[in-house]
Design a protein around this motif. Sequence first.
Motif, PDB file in Angstrom:
ATOM      1  N   ALA A 151      13.839   5.728  -4.035  1.00  0.00           N
ATOM      2  CA  ALA A 151      13.494   7.244  -4.457  1.00  0.00           C
ATOM      3  C   ALA A 151      14.040   6.603  -6.248  1.00  0.00           C
ATOM      4  O   ALA A 151      12.777   7.747  -6.759  1.00  0.00           O
ATOM      5  N   LEU A 152      14.426   6.310  -6.859  1.00  0.00           N
ATOM      6  CA  LEU A 152      14.695   6.194  -9.110  1.00  0.00           C
ATOM      7  C   LEU A 152      13.686   5.233  -9.266  1.00  0.00           C
ATOM      8  O   LEU A 152      13.029   5.088 -10.666  1.00  0.00           O
ATOM      9  N   ASP A 153      13.037   4.223  -8.253  1.00  0.00           N
ATOM     10  CA  ASP A 153      12.184   3.697  -9.000  1.00  0.00           C
ATOM     11  C   ASP A 153      10.803   4.229  -8.977  1.00  0.00           C
ATOM     12  O   ASP A 153      10.282   3.057 -10.017  1.00  0.00           O
ATOM     13  N   THR A 154      10.820   4.869  -8.406  1.00  0.00           N
ATOM     14  CA  THR A 154       9.622   6.354  -7.885  1.00  0.00           C
ATOM     15  C   THR A 154       9.173   7.303  -9.451  1.00  0.00           C
ATOM     16  O   THR A 154      10.061   8.069  -9.336  1.00  0.00           O
ATOM     17  N   ARG A 177      14.269   3.901   1.530  1.00  0.00           N
ATOM     18  CA  ARG A 177      14.011   3.131   1.011  1.00  0.00           C
ATOM     19  C   ARG A 177      12.337   3.314   1.397  1.00  0.00           C
ATOM     20  O   ARG A 177      12.011   4.036   1.400  1.00  0.00           O
ATOM     21  N   LEU A 178      11.782   2.461  -0.099  1.00  0.00           N
ATOM     22  CA  LEU A 178      10.088   2.010   0.071  1.00  0.00           C
ATOM     23  C   LEU A 178       9.981   1.787   0.110  1.00  0.00           C
ATOM     24  O   LEU A 178       9.710   0.105  -0.614  1.00  0.00           O
ATOM     25  N   ASP A 179       8.289   1.301   1.038  1.00  0.00           N
ATOM     26  CA  ASP A 179       7.297   0.038   0.621  1.00  0.00           C
ATOM     27  C   ASP A 179       6.171   0.651   0.185  1.00  0.00           C
ATOM     28  O   ASP A 179       5.860   1.450   0.983  1.00  0.00           O
ATOM     29  N   VAL A 180       6.014   0.580  -0.962  1.00  0.00           N
ATOM     30  CA  VAL A 180       4.983   0.317  -1.782  1.00  0.00           C
ATOM     31  C   VAL A 180       3.859  -0.119  -2.056  1.00  0.00           C
ATOM     32  O   VAL A 180       4.146  -1.791  -2.294  1.00  0.00           O
ATOM     33  N   ARG A 181       2.498  -0.037  -1.600  1.00  0.00           N
ATOM     34  CA  ARG A 181       1.529  -0.527  -0.678  1.00  0.00           C
ATOM     35  C   ARG A 181       1.067  -0.752  -2.365  1.00  0.00           C
ATOM     36  O   ARG A 181       0.589   0.063  -3.662  1.00  0.00           O
ATOM     37  N   VAL A 182       0.758  -1.985  -3.192  1.00  0.00           N
ATOM     38  CA  VAL A 182       0.514  -2.546  -4.229  1.00  0.00           C
ATOM     39  C   VAL A 182      -0.710  -3.044  -4.202  1.00  0.00           C
ATOM     40  O   VAL A 182      -0.144  -4.852  -3.331  1.00  0.00           O
ATOM     41  N   GLY A 183      -1.734  -3.645  -3.875  1.00  0.00           N
ATOM     42  CA  GLY A 183      -2.512  -4.720  -3.890  1.00  0.00           C
ATOM     43  C   GLY A 183      -2.867  -4.928  -2.224  1.00  0.00           C
ATOM     44  O   GLY A 183      -2.984  -3.810  -2.074  1.00  0.00           O
ATOM     45  N   ASP A 184      -3.137  -6.071  -2.371  1.00  0.00           N
ATOM     46  CA  ASP A 184      -2.957  -6.438  -0.826  1.00  0.00           C
ATOM     47  C   ASP A 184      -1.607  -6.590  -0.203  1.00  0.00           C
ATOM     48  O   ASP A 184      -1.546  -7.114   1.041  1.00  0.00           O
ATOM     49  N   GLY A 185      -0.333  -6.258  -0.817  1.00  0.00           N
ATOM     50  CA  GLY A 185       1.060  -5.969   0.131  1.00  0.00           C
ATOM     51  C   GLY A 185       1.180  -5.357  -0.425  1.00  0.00           C
ATOM     52  O   GLY A 185       1.152  -4.213  -0.577  1.00  0.00           O
ATOM     53  N   PHE A 186       3.150  -5.167  -1.034  1.00  0.00           N
ATOM     54  CA  PHE A 186       3.973  -4.346  -0.537  1.00  0.00           C
ATOM     55  C   PHE A 186       4.696  -4.790  -1.426  1.00  0.00           C
ATOM     56  O   PHE A 186       5.190  -5.889  -1.553  1.00  0.00           O
TER      57      PHE A 186
END
Length: 158
Positions: free
Chosen positions: A155-158, A141-150
């Motif tokens: 891996a399939l989403d990236t 699993r990945l927690d992707v930083r987007v703006g101020d949050g996550f």
Amino acid sequence: MKHLPKHLRPRYRYLAVELEGWPDATLERGAFQRELWYAAQNLIGDAGSAACDLTVYGFTFEDGEGHAIVRVRHGETGRSRAVVACIDEIDGQPIRASIAGISGTVRACEEKYLGGPAEPPEERHVVFADADRRAHGRDERLDVRVGDGFVGATALDT
């Protein structure tokens, strides 16, 4: 004052609770204990909450992951598991709380269900939503930083 004989002392079970939040989340033992009591009161009422006697014994939380050991009266493990499942945020921070297992002693609970310290999350750069972004990886699993949050991703989403 004399101690009670062993057959008259209250019996307890210990719940191993795994906690997971966003990588920048910070939690303290007192906040978790307070949320546990509120969840018990809301779900099973004052009498049920007193019967369960939920007490946080051990607590660690850092880098978005942690665990707690919660003491519960012997016959109340089923209702106590339901109370822990009701916790979804602590101090405004979203949290996943799940039961890893139940044991009769604190030591057995730590050894059997909590093991050693978790590996720190892997930090890397990924392409998400057509942009290069920082991400914290845990298992698959990945927690992707987007703006101020996550945003949680795989891996399939990236």
